[in-house]
Write a protein that holds these residues in place. Sequence first.
Motif, PDB file in Angstrom:
ATOM      1  N   GLY A  34      -9.794-111.363  19.535  1.00  0.00           N
ATOM      2  CA  GLY A  34     -11.063-110.471  20.322  1.00  0.00           C
ATOM      3  C   GLY A  34     -11.147-109.266  19.437  1.00  0.00           C
ATOM      4  N   ALA A  35     -10.071-108.502  19.217  1.00  0.00           N
ATOM      5  CA  ALA A  35     -10.318-107.188  18.624  1.00  0.00           C
ATOM      6  C   ALA A  35     -10.551-107.412  17.311  1.00  0.00           C
ATOM      7  CB  ALA A  35      -8.886-106.496  18.398  1.00  0.00           C
ATOM      8  N   ARG A  36     -10.178-108.520  16.296  1.00  0.00           N
ATOM      9  CA  ARG A  36     -10.769-108.859  15.055  1.00  0.00           C
ATOM     10  C   ARG A  36     -12.279-109.024  14.824  1.00  0.00           C
ATOM     11  NH1 ARG A  36      -6.913-112.197  13.857  1.00  0.00           N
ATOM     12  NH2 ARG A  36      -5.847-110.740  12.470  1.00  0.00           N
ATOM     13  N   ARG A  37     -12.757-109.895  16.045  1.00  0.00           N
ATOM     14  CA  ARG A  37     -14.303-110.162  16.240  1.00  0.00           C
ATOM     15  C   ARG A  37     -14.784-109.022  16.435  1.00  0.00           C
ATOM     16  NH1 ARG A  37     -12.027-114.428  18.984  1.00  0.00           N
ATOM     17  NH2 ARG A  37     -12.438-113.439  20.827  1.00  0.00           N
ATOM     18  N   ARG A  38     -14.556-108.212  17.188  1.00  0.00           N
ATOM     19  CA  ARG A  38     -14.971-106.872  17.589  1.00  0.00           C
ATOM     20  C   ARG A  38     -15.253-106.148  16.339  1.00  0.00           C
ATOM     21  NH1 ARG A  38     -16.892-105.043  21.884  1.00  0.00           N
ATOM     22  NH2 ARG A  38     -15.441-106.611  23.199  1.00  0.00           N
ATOM     23  N   ALA A  39     -14.097-105.855  15.650  1.00  0.00           N
ATOM     24  CA  ALA A  39     -14.133-104.937  14.378  1.00  0.00           C
ATOM     25  C   ALA A  39     -15.173-105.569  13.377  1.00  0.00           C
ATOM     26  CB  ALA A  39     -12.831-105.017  13.717  1.00  0.00           C
ATOM     27  N   LEU A  40     -15.117-106.902  13.209  1.00  0.00           N
ATOM     28  CA  LEU A  40     -16.130-107.377  12.142  1.00  0.00           C
ATOM     29  C   LEU A  40     -17.727-107.185  12.974  1.00  0.00           C
ATOM     30  CD1 LEU A  40     -14.599-110.888  11.514  1.00  0.00           C
ATOM     31  CD2 LEU A  40     -15.230-109.382  10.016  1.00  0.00           C
ATOM     32  N   ARG A  41     -17.840-107.492  14.198  1.00  0.00           N
ATOM     33  CA  ARG A  41     -19.326-107.075  14.477  1.00  0.00           C
ATOM     34  C   ARG A  41     -19.457-105.675  14.793  1.00  0.00           C
ATOM     35  NH1 ARG A  41     -18.504-109.736  19.445  1.00  0.00           N
ATOM     36  NH2 ARG A  41     -17.642-107.900  20.321  1.00  0.00           N
ATOM     37  N   ASP A  42     -18.626-104.973  14.729  1.00  0.00           N
ATOM     38  CA  ASP A  42     -19.137-103.414  14.788  1.00  0.00           C
ATOM     39  C   ASP A  42     -19.111-102.973  13.397  1.00  0.00           C
ATOM     40  OD1 ASP A  42     -18.874-103.362  17.461  1.00  0.00           O
ATOM     41  OD2 ASP A  42     -16.837-102.468  17.449  1.00  0.00           O
ATOM     42  N   GLY A  43     -18.667-103.557  12.339  1.00  0.00           N
ATOM     43  CA  GLY A  43     -18.897-103.166  10.768  1.00  0.00           C
ATOM     44  C   GLY A  43     -17.762-102.279  10.528  1.00  0.00           C
ATOM     45  N   ASP A  44     -16.653-102.482  11.295  1.00  0.00           N
ATOM     46  CA  ASP A  44     -15.601-101.475  10.948  1.00  0.00           C
ATOM     47  C   ASP A  44     -14.875-102.026   9.948  1.00  0.00           C
ATOM     48  OD1 ASP A  44     -16.352 -99.495  12.990  1.00  0.00           O
ATOM     49  OD2 ASP A  44     -15.440-100.427  14.461  1.00  0.00           O
ATOM     50  N   PRO A  45     -14.160-101.501   9.118  1.00  0.00           N
ATOM     51  CA  PRO A  45     -13.189-101.849   7.977  1.00  0.00           C
ATOM     52  C   PRO A  45     -11.830-102.439   8.372  1.00  0.00           C
ATOM     53  CG  PRO A  45     -13.375 -99.369   7.832  1.00  0.00           C
ATOM     54  CD  PRO A  45     -14.267 -99.915   9.023  1.00  0.00           C
ATOM     55  N   GLN A  46     -11.601-101.946   9.525  1.00  0.00           N
ATOM     56  CA  GLN A  46     -10.072-102.469  10.014  1.00  0.00           C
ATOM     57  C   GLN A  46     -10.093-102.464  11.572  1.00  0.00           C
ATOM     58  OE1 GLN A  46      -7.616 -99.304   8.684  1.00  0.00           O
ATOM     59  NE2 GLN A  46      -7.139-100.482   6.691  1.00  0.00           N
ATOM     60  N   ILE A  47      -9.003-103.312  11.875  1.00  0.00           N
ATOM     61  CA  ILE A  47      -8.825-103.262  13.395  1.00  0.00           C
ATOM     62  C   ILE A  47      -8.207-102.015  13.913  1.00  0.00           C
ATOM     63  CG2 ILE A  47      -7.631-104.476  15.253  1.00  0.00           C
ATOM     64  CD1 ILE A  47      -7.532-107.166  13.653  1.00  0.00           C
ATOM     65  N   ASP A  48      -8.628-101.276  14.698  1.00  0.00           N
ATOM     66  CA  ASP A  48      -8.183-100.268  15.256  1.00  0.00           C
ATOM     67  C   ASP A  48      -7.582 -99.904  16.552  1.00  0.00           C
ATOM     68  OD1 ASP A  48     -10.222 -99.391  16.806  1.00  0.00           O
ATOM     69  OD2 ASP A  48     -11.254 -98.393  15.266  1.00  0.00           O
ATOM     70  N   THR A  49      -6.950 -98.996  17.101  1.00  0.00           N
ATOM     71  CA  THR A  49      -6.325 -98.940  18.338  1.00  0.00           C
ATOM     72  C   THR A  49      -7.502 -99.122  19.581  1.00  0.00           C
ATOM     73  OG1 THR A  49      -6.379 -96.522  18.291  1.00  0.00           O
ATOM     74  CG2 THR A  49      -4.375 -97.652  17.421  1.00  0.00           C
ATOM     75  N   ALA A  50      -8.644 -98.806  19.187  1.00  0.00           N
ATOM     76  CA  ALA A  50      -9.683 -98.842  20.270  1.00  0.00           C
ATOM     77  C   ALA A  50     -10.211-100.508  20.280  1.00  0.00           C
ATOM     78  CB  ALA A  50     -11.133 -97.691  19.778  1.00  0.00           C
ATOM     79  N   HIS A  51     -10.134-100.947  19.107  1.00  0.00           N
ATOM     80  CA  HIS A  51     -10.659-102.323  19.073  1.00  0.00           C
ATOM     81  C   HIS A  51      -9.444-103.304  20.242  1.00  0.00           C
ATOM     82  CE1 HIS A  51     -12.580-101.610  15.079  1.00  0.00           C
ATOM     83  NE2 HIS A  51     -13.442-101.923  15.930  1.00  0.00           N
ATOM     84  N   LEU A  52      -8.328-102.931  19.929  1.00  0.00           N
ATOM     85  CA  LEU A  52      -7.156-103.400  20.682  1.00  0.00           C
ATOM     86  C   LEU A  52      -7.168-103.039  22.071  1.00  0.00           C
ATOM     87  CD1 LEU A  52      -4.351-102.862  17.938  1.00  0.00           C
ATOM     88  CD2 LEU A  52      -5.194-105.205  18.524  1.00  0.00           C
ATOM     89  N   LEU A  53      -7.301-101.830  22.383  1.00  0.00           N
ATOM     90  CA  LEU A  53      -7.559-101.326  23.779  1.00  0.00           C
ATOM     91  C   LEU A  53      -8.730-102.186  24.523  1.00  0.00           C
ATOM     92  CD1 LEU A  53      -6.725 -99.599  26.251  1.00  0.00           C
ATOM     93  CD2 LEU A  53      -8.370 -97.799  25.170  1.00  0.00           C
ATOM     94  N   HIS A  54      -9.927-102.339  23.802  1.00  0.00           N
ATOM     95  CA  HIS A  54     -11.160-102.828  24.575  1.00  0.00           C
ATOM     96  C   HIS A  54     -10.744-104.313  24.801  1.00  0.00           C
ATOM     97  CE1 HIS A  54     -15.739-102.923  24.164  1.00  0.00           C
ATOM     98  NE2 HIS A  54     -15.314-103.635  25.094  1.00  0.00           N
ATOM     99  N   ALA A  55     -10.247-104.904  23.865  1.00  0.00           N
ATOM    100  CA  ALA A  55      -9.960-106.618  23.948  1.00  0.00           C
ATOM    101  C   ALA A  55      -8.867-106.648  25.168  1.00  0.00           C
ATOM    102  CB  ALA A  55      -9.404-106.929  22.736  1.00  0.00           C
ATOM    103  N   LEU A  56      -7.860-105.751  25.088  1.00  0.00           N
ATOM    104  CA  LEU A  56      -6.804-105.820  26.350  1.00  0.00           C
ATOM    105  C   LEU A  56      -7.374-105.519  27.660  1.00  0.00           C
ATOM    106  CD1 LEU A  56      -3.919-103.637  24.981  1.00  0.00           C
ATOM    107  CD2 LEU A  56      -3.647-105.893  25.815  1.00  0.00           C
ATOM    108  N   LEU A  57      -8.136-104.793  27.815  1.00  0.00           N
ATOM    109  CA  LEU A  57      -9.148-104.306  28.895  1.00  0.00           C
ATOM    110  C   LEU A  57      -9.949-105.491  29.570  1.00  0.00           C
ATOM    111  CD1 LEU A  57      -9.992-100.529  28.861  1.00  0.00           C
ATOM    112  CD2 LEU A  57      -8.178-101.380  30.302  1.00  0.00           C
ATOM    113  N   GLU A  58     -10.473-106.021  28.486  1.00  0.00           N
ATOM    114  CA  GLU A  58     -11.305-107.399  28.820  1.00  0.00           C
ATOM    115  C   GLU A  58     -10.564-108.473  29.298  1.00  0.00           C
ATOM    116  OE1 GLU A  58     -15.572-106.796  26.217  1.00  0.00           O
ATOM    117  OE2 GLU A  58     -13.724-107.767  25.235  1.00  0.00           O
ATOM    118  N   SER A  59      -9.456-108.622  28.714  1.00  0.00           N
ATOM    119  CA  SER A  59      -8.873-110.055  28.917  1.00  0.00           C
ATOM    120  C   SER A  59      -7.402-110.228  29.714  1.00  0.00           C
ATOM    121  CB  SER A  59      -8.674-110.762  27.624  1.00  0.00           C
ATOM    122  OG  SER A  59      -7.529-109.866  26.840  1.00  0.00           O
ATOM    123  N   ASP A  60      -6.874-109.024  29.825  1.00  0.00           N
ATOM    124  CA  ASP A  60      -5.484-108.842  30.674  1.00  0.00           C
ATOM    125  C   ASP A  60      -5.362-108.356  31.836  1.00  0.00           C
ATOM    126  OD1 ASP A  60      -2.795-108.567  30.835  1.00  0.00           O
ATOM    127  OD2 ASP A  60      -2.125-108.745  28.943  1.00  0.00           O
TER     128      ASP A  60
END
Length: 177
Positions: A34-60
């Motif tokens: 989910g973090a990888r998809r979010r980074a791609l969709r956002d046009g970000d060059p790398q998965i960062d800690t905010a992508h991971l936090l967002h995916a964690l909050l949504e799914s866990d």
Amino acid sequence: MQHRIPQQRTAGRGPADTDGEAHLSAALTAVVAGARRRALRDGDPQIDTAHLLHALLESDPEVRAVFASDPQVVRLLGYLVQRSIGYGLRWQSSVEDSGALPATTGDGWSPVATAAMAAANERAALRGDRFADGTDLLAGLVARTGSRAAEVLERAGVGVPELLERLDGATERDLEA
């Protein structure tokens, strides 16, 4: 079409070979996807800690339960959604840099996110578990002061030291059990 953020790596390359994705539970593997998809969709060059936090909050649900209240989780998600649509915190198309680590790793992860993932794996190993879970990753993210995830947490009014204490206390209880 070649993606700027690599897909799951095979053995011998990338984070899976450096204790990154190799020691994740099935649920946490889905969070990383989910973090990888979010980074791609956002046009970000790398998965960062905010992508991971967002995916964690949504799914866990266990991660959401660590926070003091549901409104706190809602505020966190609000900041993260604003970021993903280009409002609020302005990080889009830049690389997360804590100042203490190199700015790029070449593997599709920010160095700070890589360090958080390594910390998650260490927490799981201390507990005697082979796989890191969502609260392990949350603790790894929270411990990275100056990270994007820590900035979001602070802006949403989450006491980062107190959150880390709650997470560390839960780990100590797990070790005693």
